[in-house]
Design an enzyme around this catalytic site. Sequence first.
Site, PDB file in Angstrom:
ATOM      1  N   LYS A  80       3.741   8.967  -0.631  1.00  0.00           N
ATOM      2  CA  LYS A  80       3.175   8.850   0.338  1.00  0.00           C
ATOM      3  C   LYS A  80       3.364   9.781   1.541  1.00  0.00           C
ATOM      4  CE  LYS A  80       3.770   4.765   3.602  1.00  0.00           C
ATOM      5  NZ  LYS A  80       4.482   3.494   4.004  1.00  0.00           N
ATOM      6  N   SER A 155       1.574  -0.790   4.752  1.00  0.00           N
ATOM      7  CA  SER A 155       0.953   0.800   5.195  1.00  0.00           C
ATOM      8  C   SER A 155       0.901   1.653   3.738  1.00  0.00           C
ATOM      9  CB  SER A 155       1.830   1.361   5.998  1.00  0.00           C
ATOM     10  OG  SER A 155       3.034   1.529   5.653  1.00  0.00           O
ATOM     11  N   SER A 179       5.645  -2.833   3.587  1.00  0.00           N
ATOM     12  CA  SER A 179       4.797  -2.046   3.144  1.00  0.00           C
ATOM     13  C   SER A 179       4.816  -1.405   1.910  1.00  0.00           C
ATOM     14  CB  SER A 179       4.866  -0.684   4.083  1.00  0.00           C
ATOM     15  OG  SER A 179       4.227  -0.997   5.354  1.00  0.00           O
TER      16      SER A 179
HETATM   17  N1  GLN Z   1       3.091  -4.295   8.510  1.00  0.00           N
HETATM   18  C1  GLN Z   1       4.133  -4.056   8.968  1.00  0.00           C
HETATM   19  C2  GLN Z   1       3.883  -3.314  10.169  1.00  0.00           C
HETATM   20  O1  GLN Z   1       2.772  -3.332  10.489  1.00  0.00           O
HETATM   21  C3  GLN Z   1       5.104  -3.642   8.258  1.00  0.00           C
HETATM   22  C4  GLN Z   1       4.821  -1.913   7.926  1.00  0.00           C
HETATM   23  C5  GLN Z   1       5.737  -1.195   7.110  1.00  0.00           C
HETATM   24  O2  GLN Z   1       6.622  -2.083   6.204  1.00  0.00           O
HETATM   25  N2  GLN Z   1       5.857   0.266   7.135  1.00  0.00           N
HETATM   26  O3  GLN Z   1       4.643  -2.916  10.818  1.00  0.00           O
END
Ligand code: GLN
Length: 489
Positions: A80, A155, A179
Amino acid sequence: MLNQLTISELATELAKSRASSHAATQACLDQIQRVDGQIGAFITYDAVGALAQADAADQALAGGATHAQRPLLGVPVAIKDVIAVKGQPLNCGSKILDKFISPYDATVIEKLKAAGAVVFGRLNMDEFAMGSSTENSAFHVTRNPWDTSRIPGGSSGGSAAAVAADECIAALGSDTGGSIRQPAALCGCVGLKPSYGRVSRYGLVAFASSLDQIGCLTKEVRDAAIMLEVLSGVDPCDSTSVPRAVPRYAGSLTGDIKGLKLGLPKEYRIGGLDPEVKEAIDAAVAQFQTLGAEVVEVSLPHTDYAIATYYIIATAEASANLARFDGIRYGLRVEGADPIELYARTRGAGFGAEVKRRILLGTYVLSSGYYDAYYLRAQKVRTLIRNDFLKAFEKVDAIIAPTSPTAAFKIGEKANDPLQMYLMDIFTISANLAGICGISIPCGFTKTPKLPIGLQLLGEPFGEETILRIAHAYEQSTSWHKQKPPLTR
Ligand code: GLN
Protein backbone atom coordinates in the site's frame (compact mmCIF):
# COMPACT_ATOMS: atom_id res chain seq x y z
CA MET A 1 -0.86 -20.01 -13.17
CA LEU A 2 1.70 -19.11 -10.50
CA ASN A 3 0.13 -15.73 -9.71
CA GLN A 4 -3.02 -17.53 -8.49
CA LEU A 5 -1.18 -19.47 -5.80
CA THR A 6 -1.27 -18.75 -2.08
CA ILE A 7 1.93 -18.08 -0.14
CA SER A 8 2.08 -21.62 1.19
CA GLU A 9 1.36 -23.18 -2.23
CA LEU A 10 4.02 -21.05 -3.93
CA ALA A 11 6.54 -21.80 -1.18
CA THR A 12 6.00 -25.54 -1.79
CA GLU A 13 6.47 -25.13 -5.55
CA LEU A 14 9.65 -23.12 -5.01
CA ALA A 15 11.04 -25.53 -2.41
CA LYS A 16 10.49 -28.48 -4.75
CA SER A 17 12.07 -26.54 -7.66
CA ARG A 18 8.85 -26.92 -9.65
CA ALA A 19 8.73 -23.16 -10.15
CA SER A 20 11.05 -20.19 -9.83
CA SER A 21 10.45 -16.89 -8.09
CA HIS A 22 11.30 -15.25 -11.41
CA ALA A 23 8.43 -17.08 -13.11
CA ALA A 24 6.02 -16.32 -10.24
CA THR A 25 6.94 -12.64 -10.26
CA GLN A 26 6.65 -12.52 -14.06
CA ALA A 27 3.21 -14.15 -13.78
CA CYS A 28 2.10 -11.35 -11.42
CA LEU A 29 3.52 -8.70 -13.77
CA ASP A 30 1.74 -10.34 -16.72
CA GLN A 31 -1.52 -10.37 -14.80
CA ILE A 32 -1.08 -6.66 -14.01
CA GLN A 33 -0.55 -6.06 -17.74
CA ARG A 34 -3.65 -8.07 -18.53
CA VAL A 35 -6.15 -6.76 -15.96
CA ASP A 36 -4.89 -3.67 -14.17
CA GLY A 37 -6.06 -1.36 -16.96
CA GLN A 38 -9.58 -2.32 -15.87
CA ILE A 39 -8.92 -2.50 -12.12
CA GLY A 40 -6.37 0.21 -11.34
CA ALA A 41 -5.00 -1.42 -8.17
CA PHE A 42 -1.47 -0.14 -8.74
CA ILE A 43 -0.31 3.46 -8.86
CA THR A 44 3.14 2.40 -10.09
CA TYR A 45 5.34 -0.68 -10.05
CA ASP A 46 8.97 -1.36 -10.80
CA ALA A 47 9.08 -4.52 -12.92
CA VAL A 48 12.88 -4.55 -13.29
CA GLY A 49 13.42 -4.18 -9.54
CA ALA A 50 10.87 -6.91 -8.80
CA LEU A 51 12.52 -9.39 -11.18
CA ALA A 52 15.96 -8.59 -9.74
CA GLN A 53 14.69 -9.45 -6.24
CA ALA A 54 13.12 -12.62 -7.65
CA ASP A 55 16.43 -13.65 -9.23
CA ALA A 56 18.20 -13.09 -5.90
CA ALA A 57 15.58 -15.30 -4.22
CA ASP A 58 16.09 -18.01 -6.86
CA GLN A 59 19.82 -17.90 -6.19
CA ALA A 60 19.26 -18.20 -2.45
CA LEU A 61 16.96 -21.19 -3.07
CA ALA A 62 19.56 -22.79 -5.32
CA GLY A 63 22.10 -22.21 -2.54
CA GLY A 64 19.97 -24.23 -0.13
CA ALA A 65 17.99 -21.51 1.69
CA THR A 66 14.67 -22.82 3.00
CA HIS A 67 11.25 -21.41 3.84
CA ALA A 68 11.75 -22.59 7.40
CA GLN A 69 14.50 -19.96 7.63
CA ARG A 70 12.95 -17.37 5.33
CA PRO A 71 9.17 -17.94 5.18
CA LEU A 72 8.49 -15.61 2.23
CA LEU A 73 11.51 -16.50 0.10
CA GLY A 74 10.63 -15.68 -3.52
CA VAL A 75 7.02 -14.62 -2.79
CA PRO A 76 5.82 -11.41 -4.56
CA VAL A 77 4.16 -9.07 -2.02
CA ALA A 78 2.72 -5.69 -3.09
CA ILE A 79 2.61 -2.64 -0.81
CA LYS A 80 0.00 0.00 0.00
CA ASP A 81 1.25 3.46 -0.95
CA VAL A 82 1.40 4.57 2.71
CA ILE A 83 4.33 2.34 3.72
CA ALA A 84 7.91 3.45 3.03
CA VAL A 85 10.02 1.32 0.68
CA LYS A 86 13.53 2.64 0.11
CA GLY A 87 14.01 4.08 -3.38
CA GLN A 88 10.30 3.78 -4.28
CA PRO A 89 7.69 6.56 -4.59
CA LEU A 90 5.70 7.24 -1.40
CA ASN A 91 2.57 9.24 -2.20
CA CYS A 92 -0.14 8.09 0.23
CA GLY A 93 -2.58 8.47 -2.66
CA SER A 94 -1.98 12.24 -2.49
CA LYS A 95 -0.65 14.98 -4.72
CA ILE A 96 1.04 16.73 -1.81
CA LEU A 97 3.97 14.31 -1.74
CA ASP A 98 4.50 14.96 -5.45
CA LYS A 99 7.67 13.16 -6.61
CA PHE A 100 8.79 12.10 -3.14
CA ILE A 101 10.96 8.97 -3.03
CA SER A 102 11.34 7.18 0.28
CA PRO A 103 14.91 7.33 1.65
CA TYR A 104 14.41 4.33 3.95
CA ASP A 105 12.50 1.10 4.50
CA ALA A 106 9.68 0.83 7.02
CA THR A 107 10.38 -1.82 9.66
CA VAL A 108 7.76 -4.13 8.11
CA ILE A 109 9.54 -3.81 4.75
CA GLU A 110 12.89 -4.70 6.35
CA LYS A 111 11.16 -7.71 7.84
CA LEU A 112 9.58 -8.74 4.53
CA LYS A 113 12.93 -8.42 2.79
CA ALA A 114 14.72 -10.39 5.52
CA ALA A 115 12.06 -13.10 5.07
CA GLY A 116 12.91 -13.20 1.35
CA ALA A 117 9.80 -11.55 -0.13
CA VAL A 118 9.85 -9.86 -3.52
CA VAL A 119 8.60 -6.43 -2.40
CA PHE A 120 7.03 -4.56 -5.31
CA GLY A 121 4.48 -2.02 -6.45
CA ARG A 122 2.63 0.92 -4.94
CA LEU A 123 -1.02 0.09 -4.31
CA ASN A 124 -3.75 2.69 -4.66
CA MET A 125 -5.57 4.00 -1.61
CA ASP A 126 -7.78 6.78 -0.33
CA GLU A 127 -5.65 9.87 0.20
CA PHE A 128 -3.80 9.47 3.53
CA ALA A 129 -6.00 6.41 4.19
CA MET A 130 -9.08 8.56 4.70
CA GLY A 131 -12.04 6.81 3.14
CA SER A 132 -13.89 3.55 2.61
CA SER A 133 -13.96 3.28 -1.19
CA THR A 134 -10.55 4.32 -2.61
CA GLU A 135 -12.46 7.06 -4.48
CA ASN A 136 -10.48 9.63 -2.46
CA SER A 137 -7.22 8.72 -4.21
CA ALA A 138 -5.69 11.68 -6.02
CA PHE A 139 -4.51 9.29 -8.76
CA HIS A 140 -7.40 7.24 -10.10
CA VAL A 141 -10.32 5.09 -8.97
CA THR A 142 -9.72 1.43 -8.27
CA ARG A 143 -12.43 -0.95 -9.41
CA ASN A 144 -13.73 -4.07 -7.72
CA PRO A 145 -12.55 -7.17 -9.64
CA TRP A 146 -15.98 -8.79 -9.07
CA ASP A 147 -17.80 -5.90 -10.77
CA THR A 148 -15.77 -3.06 -12.23
CA SER A 149 -18.65 -0.59 -11.89
CA ARG A 150 -18.21 -0.89 -8.11
CA ILE A 151 -15.73 0.27 -5.49
CA PRO A 152 -13.22 -2.18 -3.97
CA GLY A 153 -13.68 -0.71 -0.48
CA GLY A 154 -11.05 1.34 1.24
CA SER A 155 -8.81 2.75 2.18
CA SER A 156 -6.64 -0.26 1.22
CA GLY A 157 -8.75 -0.79 -1.93
CA GLY A 158 -5.70 -1.24 -4.17
CA SER A 159 -4.35 -3.94 -1.85
CA ALA A 160 -7.61 -5.89 -1.74
CA ALA A 161 -8.26 -5.59 -5.48
CA ALA A 162 -4.69 -6.68 -6.34
CA VAL A 163 -4.93 -9.78 -4.15
CA ALA A 164 -8.43 -10.67 -5.39
CA ALA A 165 -7.37 -10.25 -9.02
CA ASP A 166 -4.21 -12.35 -8.53
CA GLU A 167 -1.92 -9.43 -9.41
CA CYS A 168 0.26 -10.38 -6.43
CA ILE A 169 0.38 -13.25 -3.95
CA ALA A 170 -0.27 -11.08 -0.89
CA ALA A 171 -0.29 -7.39 0.04
CA LEU A 172 0.29 -5.03 2.94
CA GLY A 173 -2.39 -2.59 4.02
CA SER A 174 -3.05 -0.32 6.96
CA ASP A 175 -6.14 -0.21 9.17
CA THR A 176 -7.15 2.84 11.21
CA GLY A 177 -10.89 2.17 11.33
CA GLY A 178 -11.38 -0.82 9.04
CA SER A 179 -9.21 -0.11 6.03
CA ILE A 180 -7.85 -3.66 5.76
CA ARG A 181 -10.93 -5.63 6.82
CA GLN A 182 -13.59 -3.73 4.85
CA PRO A 183 -11.88 -3.86 1.41
CA ALA A 184 -10.93 -7.50 2.07
CA ALA A 185 -14.63 -8.23 2.66
CA LEU A 186 -15.76 -6.33 -0.42
CA CYS A 187 -13.19 -7.98 -2.71
CA GLY A 188 -13.47 -11.49 -1.26
CA CYS A 189 -10.07 -11.96 0.36
CA VAL A 190 -8.69 -12.33 3.87
CA GLY A 191 -7.75 -9.14 5.75
CA LEU A 192 -6.01 -9.13 9.14
CA LYS A 193 -5.71 -6.12 11.46
CA PRO A 194 -3.33 -6.99 14.27
CA SER A 195 -3.73 -5.71 17.83
CA TYR A 196 -2.37 -2.22 18.45
CA GLY A 197 1.34 -2.58 19.20
CA ARG A 198 1.75 -6.01 17.60
CA VAL A 199 3.37 -4.65 14.40
CA SER A 200 5.76 -1.69 14.20
CA ARG A 201 4.38 1.47 12.60
CA TYR A 202 7.83 2.85 11.83
CA GLY A 203 7.73 3.89 8.18
CA LEU A 204 3.92 3.92 8.00
CA VAL A 205 2.86 7.48 7.18
CA ALA A 206 0.72 8.44 10.19
CA PHE A 207 -2.99 9.13 9.82
CA ALA A 208 -4.19 8.64 13.43
CA SER A 209 -1.27 7.29 15.40
CA SER A 210 -3.23 5.76 18.27
CA LEU A 211 -5.45 3.79 15.85
CA ASP A 212 -3.18 2.89 12.89
CA GLN A 213 -1.88 -0.67 12.45
CA ILE A 214 -0.21 -2.36 9.49
CA GLY A 215 -1.62 -5.73 8.48
CA CYS A 216 -1.97 -8.03 5.50
CA LEU A 217 -4.40 -8.99 2.76
CA THR A 218 -4.09 -12.58 1.59
CA LYS A 219 -5.91 -15.33 -0.31
CA GLU A 220 -6.39 -17.59 2.71
CA VAL A 221 -6.07 -17.60 6.49
CA ARG A 222 -2.86 -19.65 6.60
CA ASP A 223 -1.12 -16.95 4.56
CA ALA A 224 -2.27 -14.30 7.06
CA ALA A 225 -0.70 -16.37 9.85
CA ILE A 226 2.57 -16.67 7.91
CA MET A 227 2.63 -12.93 7.16
CA LEU A 228 1.77 -11.92 10.72
CA GLU A 229 4.61 -13.96 12.12
CA VAL A 230 7.03 -12.15 9.80
CA LEU A 231 5.61 -8.67 10.48
CA SER A 232 5.20 -8.84 14.27
CA GLY A 233 7.53 -7.89 17.07
CA VAL A 234 8.84 -5.04 19.16
CA ASP A 235 10.80 -2.33 17.35
CA PRO A 236 13.07 0.25 18.99
CA CYS A 237 11.93 2.73 16.30
CA ASP A 238 8.27 2.52 17.44
CA SER A 239 7.75 3.09 21.15
CA THR A 240 4.16 1.83 20.87
CA SER A 241 5.24 -1.60 19.63
CA VAL A 242 4.91 -4.10 22.44
CA PRO A 243 7.72 -6.38 23.69
CA ARG A 244 5.80 -9.65 23.60
CA ALA A 245 7.05 -12.91 22.17
CA VAL A 246 5.81 -13.62 18.64
CA PRO A 247 3.92 -16.93 18.56
CA ARG A 248 4.20 -19.46 15.73
CA TYR A 249 0.88 -18.30 14.33
CA ALA A 250 0.62 -20.99 11.65
CA GLY A 251 0.99 -23.56 14.43
CA SER A 252 -2.33 -22.46 15.91
CA LEU A 253 -4.27 -23.52 12.80
CA THR A 254 -5.41 -26.87 14.16
CA GLY A 255 -8.76 -26.97 12.39
CA ASP A 256 -10.36 -27.74 15.74
CA ILE A 257 -12.60 -25.18 17.42
CA LYS A 258 -14.69 -27.56 19.53
CA GLY A 259 -15.73 -26.02 22.79
CA LEU A 260 -14.74 -22.47 21.86
CA LYS A 261 -17.25 -19.76 22.70
CA LEU A 262 -18.17 -17.12 20.14
CA GLY A 263 -20.11 -13.97 20.98
CA LEU A 264 -22.69 -12.26 18.78
CA PRO A 265 -23.10 -8.63 19.90
CA LYS A 266 -26.77 -7.76 20.18
CA GLU A 267 -26.02 -4.12 19.33
CA TYR A 268 -24.79 -5.17 15.89
CA ARG A 269 -28.31 -6.11 14.83
CA ILE A 270 -28.89 -2.79 13.12
CA GLY A 271 -31.47 -1.66 10.63
CA GLY A 272 -29.04 -0.77 7.84
CA LEU A 273 -27.73 -4.32 7.56
CA ASP A 274 -28.32 -5.69 4.07
CA PRO A 275 -30.58 -8.79 4.19
CA GLU A 276 -28.16 -10.85 2.09
CA VAL A 277 -25.30 -9.96 4.44
CA LYS A 278 -27.45 -10.94 7.41
CA GLU A 279 -28.34 -14.25 5.78
CA ALA A 280 -24.65 -15.03 5.13
CA ILE A 281 -23.70 -14.21 8.74
CA ASP A 282 -26.55 -16.35 10.08
CA ALA A 283 -25.36 -19.24 7.92
CA ALA A 284 -21.80 -18.75 9.21
CA VAL A 285 -23.07 -18.88 12.79
CA ALA A 286 -24.75 -22.20 12.02
CA GLN A 287 -21.51 -23.44 10.47
CA PHE A 288 -19.53 -22.50 13.59
CA GLN A 289 -22.04 -24.49 15.65
CA THR A 290 -21.62 -27.48 13.33
CA LEU A 291 -17.88 -27.22 13.92
CA GLY A 292 -18.49 -27.55 17.65
CA ALA A 293 -18.27 -23.93 18.79
CA GLU A 294 -20.85 -22.48 21.13
CA VAL A 295 -22.43 -19.20 20.01
CA VAL A 296 -23.84 -16.87 22.68
CA GLU A 297 -25.14 -13.33 22.73
CA VAL A 298 -22.88 -10.62 24.16
CA SER A 299 -23.43 -6.93 24.71
CA LEU A 300 -21.21 -4.01 23.69
CA PRO A 301 -23.36 -1.24 25.16
CA HIS A 302 -21.34 1.73 23.88
CA THR A 303 -21.44 0.64 20.22
CA ASP A 304 -23.68 3.56 19.25
CA TYR A 305 -20.94 6.05 20.11
CA ALA A 306 -18.15 4.37 18.15
CA ILE A 307 -18.42 6.29 14.88
CA ALA A 308 -18.69 9.71 16.55
CA THR A 309 -15.81 8.89 18.89
CA TYR A 310 -13.66 7.68 16.02
CA TYR A 311 -14.28 10.75 13.88
CA ILE A 312 -13.23 13.02 16.74
CA ILE A 313 -10.08 11.12 17.71
CA ALA A 314 -8.99 10.22 14.17
CA THR A 315 -9.46 13.75 12.82
CA ALA A 316 -7.73 15.32 15.84
CA GLU A 317 -4.69 13.11 15.39
CA ALA A 318 -4.75 13.58 11.61
CA SER A 319 -4.79 17.36 11.91
CA ALA A 320 -1.62 17.19 14.00
CA ASN A 321 0.09 14.48 11.91
CA LEU A 322 -0.58 16.20 8.60
CA ALA A 323 0.87 19.53 9.76
CA ARG A 324 4.24 18.27 8.53
CA PHE A 325 3.18 18.57 4.88
CA ASP A 326 4.13 22.21 4.71
CA GLY A 327 5.76 22.67 1.29
CA ILE A 328 9.14 23.03 2.95
CA ARG A 329 10.12 19.59 4.13
CA TYR A 330 8.82 17.25 1.46
CA GLY A 331 7.02 16.95 -1.82
CA LEU A 332 4.93 19.63 -3.45
CA ARG A 333 5.75 23.33 -3.05
CA VAL A 334 3.60 26.19 -4.34
CA GLU A 335 5.59 29.41 -3.90
CA GLY A 336 4.15 32.34 -1.95
CA ALA A 337 5.21 35.85 -0.91
CA ASP A 338 6.10 34.59 2.58
CA PRO A 339 6.28 31.20 4.35
CA ILE A 340 2.66 31.40 5.56
CA GLU A 341 1.37 32.03 2.05
CA LEU A 342 3.61 29.24 0.73
CA TYR A 343 2.19 26.91 3.40
CA ALA A 344 -1.42 27.83 2.65
CA ARG A 345 -1.01 27.58 -1.12
CA THR A 346 0.84 24.29 -0.96
CA ARG A 347 -1.75 22.68 1.29
CA GLY A 348 -4.60 24.22 -0.69
CA ALA A 349 -3.29 22.71 -3.91
CA GLY A 350 -1.89 19.45 -2.50
CA PHE A 351 -4.66 18.05 -0.32
CA GLY A 352 -7.98 16.71 -1.60
CA ALA A 353 -11.42 17.59 -0.24
CA GLU A 354 -11.75 14.75 2.29
CA VAL A 355 -8.32 15.41 3.80
CA LYS A 356 -9.13 19.11 4.12
CA ARG A 357 -12.48 18.29 5.74
CA ARG A 358 -10.74 16.12 8.32
CA ILE A 359 -8.00 18.65 9.08
CA LEU A 360 -10.68 21.29 9.67
CA LEU A 361 -12.70 19.00 11.90
CA GLY A 362 -9.63 17.84 13.81
CA THR A 363 -8.35 21.35 14.38
CA TYR A 364 -11.79 22.35 15.61
CA VAL A 365 -12.16 19.54 18.15
CA LEU A 366 -8.71 20.31 19.53
CA SER A 367 -9.15 24.06 19.74
CA SER A 368 -9.34 25.78 23.10
CA GLY A 369 -12.88 25.90 24.40
CA TYR A 370 -13.89 22.79 22.43
CA TYR A 371 -11.13 20.41 23.54
CA ASP A 372 -12.95 19.37 26.74
CA ALA A 373 -16.33 19.10 25.05
CA TYR A 374 -15.13 16.91 22.17
CA TYR A 375 -11.64 15.48 22.32
CA LEU A 376 -11.45 14.79 26.04
CA ARG A 377 -14.94 13.27 26.10
CA ALA A 378 -14.17 11.14 23.08
CA GLN A 379 -11.11 9.75 24.87
CA LYS A 380 -13.31 8.84 27.84
CA VAL A 381 -15.88 7.12 25.62
CA ARG A 382 -13.03 5.29 23.93
CA THR A 383 -12.13 3.75 27.30
CA LEU A 384 -15.76 2.67 27.78
CA ILE A 385 -15.73 1.02 24.35
CA ARG A 386 -12.51 -0.82 25.17
CA ASN A 387 -13.93 -1.95 28.50
CA ASP A 388 -17.05 -3.32 26.74
CA PHE A 389 -14.80 -5.59 24.69
CA LEU A 390 -12.59 -6.64 27.59
CA LYS A 391 -15.71 -7.57 29.54
CA ALA A 392 -17.10 -9.56 26.60
CA PHE A 393 -13.80 -11.42 26.21
CA GLU A 394 -14.11 -12.64 29.81
CA LYS A 395 -17.04 -14.71 28.53
CA VAL A 396 -16.16 -15.55 24.91
CA ASP A 397 -13.05 -16.45 22.93
CA ALA A 398 -13.96 -14.24 19.97
CA ILE A 399 -16.73 -12.01 18.67
CA ILE A 400 -18.46 -12.60 15.33
CA ALA A 401 -19.84 -9.73 13.26
CA PRO A 402 -20.36 -8.70 9.67
CA THR A 403 -17.34 -6.80 8.34
CA SER A 404 -19.41 -4.33 6.32
CA PRO A 405 -23.17 -3.63 6.42
CA THR A 406 -23.46 -4.04 2.63
CA ALA A 407 -21.55 -5.56 -0.26
CA ALA A 408 -19.59 -3.28 -2.63
CA PHE A 409 -21.54 -0.22 -3.80
CA LYS A 410 -21.37 1.58 -7.13
CA ILE A 411 -18.58 4.02 -7.89
CA GLY A 412 -19.90 7.51 -7.16
CA GLU A 413 -22.91 6.26 -5.18
CA LYS A 414 -21.80 7.71 -1.82
CA ALA A 415 -19.06 10.05 -3.00
CA ASN A 416 -21.04 13.20 -2.22
CA ASP A 417 -22.33 12.02 1.12
CA PRO A 418 -19.47 11.70 3.62
CA LEU A 419 -21.80 10.64 6.45
CA GLN A 420 -23.14 7.68 4.42
CA MET A 421 -19.54 6.74 3.72
CA TYR A 422 -18.62 6.98 7.43
CA LEU A 423 -21.42 4.52 8.24
CA MET A 424 -19.66 1.84 6.19
CA ASP A 425 -17.22 1.51 9.11
CA ILE A 426 -19.81 0.76 11.76
CA PHE A 427 -18.60 -2.81 12.44
CA THR A 428 -14.87 -2.25 12.06
CA ILE A 429 -14.11 1.03 13.84
CA SER A 430 -14.56 -0.17 17.43
CA ALA A 431 -11.68 -2.64 17.13
CA ASN A 432 -9.25 0.21 16.47
CA LEU A 433 -10.65 2.28 19.31
CA ALA A 434 -10.25 -0.73 21.62
CA GLY A 435 -6.83 -1.77 20.26
CA ILE A 436 -8.01 -5.35 19.71
CA CYS A 437 -7.34 -7.62 16.70
CA GLY A 438 -9.72 -8.50 13.88
CA ILE A 439 -9.85 -10.56 10.72
CA SER A 440 -12.26 -10.54 7.79
CA ILE A 441 -12.80 -13.74 5.80
CA PRO A 442 -15.10 -14.55 2.87
CA CYS A 443 -18.46 -15.99 4.00
CA GLY A 444 -20.70 -15.85 0.93
CA PHE A 445 -21.93 -13.85 -2.03
CA THR A 446 -24.89 -11.70 -2.91
CA LYS A 447 -26.97 -13.13 -5.76
CA THR A 448 -27.32 -10.53 -8.48
CA PRO A 449 -24.81 -9.18 -9.02
CA LYS A 450 -22.52 -11.74 -7.44
CA LEU A 451 -20.46 -9.81 -4.86
CA PRO A 452 -18.37 -11.09 -1.95
CA ILE A 453 -19.56 -10.84 1.67
CA GLY A 454 -17.14 -10.75 4.61
CA LEU A 455 -17.36 -12.18 8.11
CA GLN A 456 -15.39 -10.54 10.89
CA LEU A 457 -13.86 -12.21 13.91
CA LEU A 458 -12.64 -9.94 16.70
CA GLY A 459 -10.24 -11.14 19.38
CA GLU A 460 -8.78 -9.84 22.60
CA PRO A 461 -5.58 -7.76 22.53
CA PHE A 462 -2.77 -10.04 21.29
CA GLY A 463 -5.29 -12.82 20.75
CA GLU A 464 -4.41 -13.28 17.06
CA GLU A 465 -3.77 -17.00 17.50
CA THR A 466 -7.36 -17.58 18.54
CA ILE A 467 -9.03 -15.60 15.74
CA LEU A 468 -6.71 -17.16 13.16
CA ARG A 469 -7.56 -20.62 14.44
CA ILE A 470 -11.31 -19.95 14.30
CA ALA A 471 -11.11 -18.23 10.89
CA HIS A 472 -9.06 -21.09 9.47
CA ALA A 473 -11.40 -23.80 10.76
CA TYR A 474 -14.37 -22.00 9.18
CA GLU A 475 -12.54 -21.32 5.92
CA GLN A 476 -11.44 -24.94 5.53
CA SER A 477 -15.03 -26.13 6.01
CA THR A 478 -16.32 -23.82 3.24
CA SER A 479 -15.23 -22.98 -0.29
CA TRP A 480 -15.97 -19.25 -0.51
CA HIS A 481 -12.27 -18.34 -0.52
CA LYS A 482 -11.63 -20.51 -3.58
CA GLN A 483 -13.94 -18.56 -5.88
CA LYS A 484 -12.32 -16.21 -8.38
CA PRO A 485 -13.71 -13.01 -9.91
CA PRO A 486 -14.79 -13.42 -13.56
CA LEU A 487 -12.17 -10.96 -14.80
CA THR A 488 -9.26 -13.10 -13.66
CA ARG A 489 -10.36 -16.45 -15.04
N1 GLN B 1 -12.93 4.47 6.52
C1 GLN B 1 -12.32 4.97 7.73
C2 GLN B 1 -11.92 6.41 7.53
O1 GLN B 1 -12.25 6.93 6.54
C3 GLN B 1 -11.16 4.12 8.10
C4 GLN B 1 -9.96 4.39 7.31
C5 GLN B 1 -8.80 3.56 7.70
O2 GLN B 1 -8.94 2.53 8.38
N2 GLN B 1 -7.63 4.01 7.30
O3 GLN B 1 -11.31 7.01 8.35
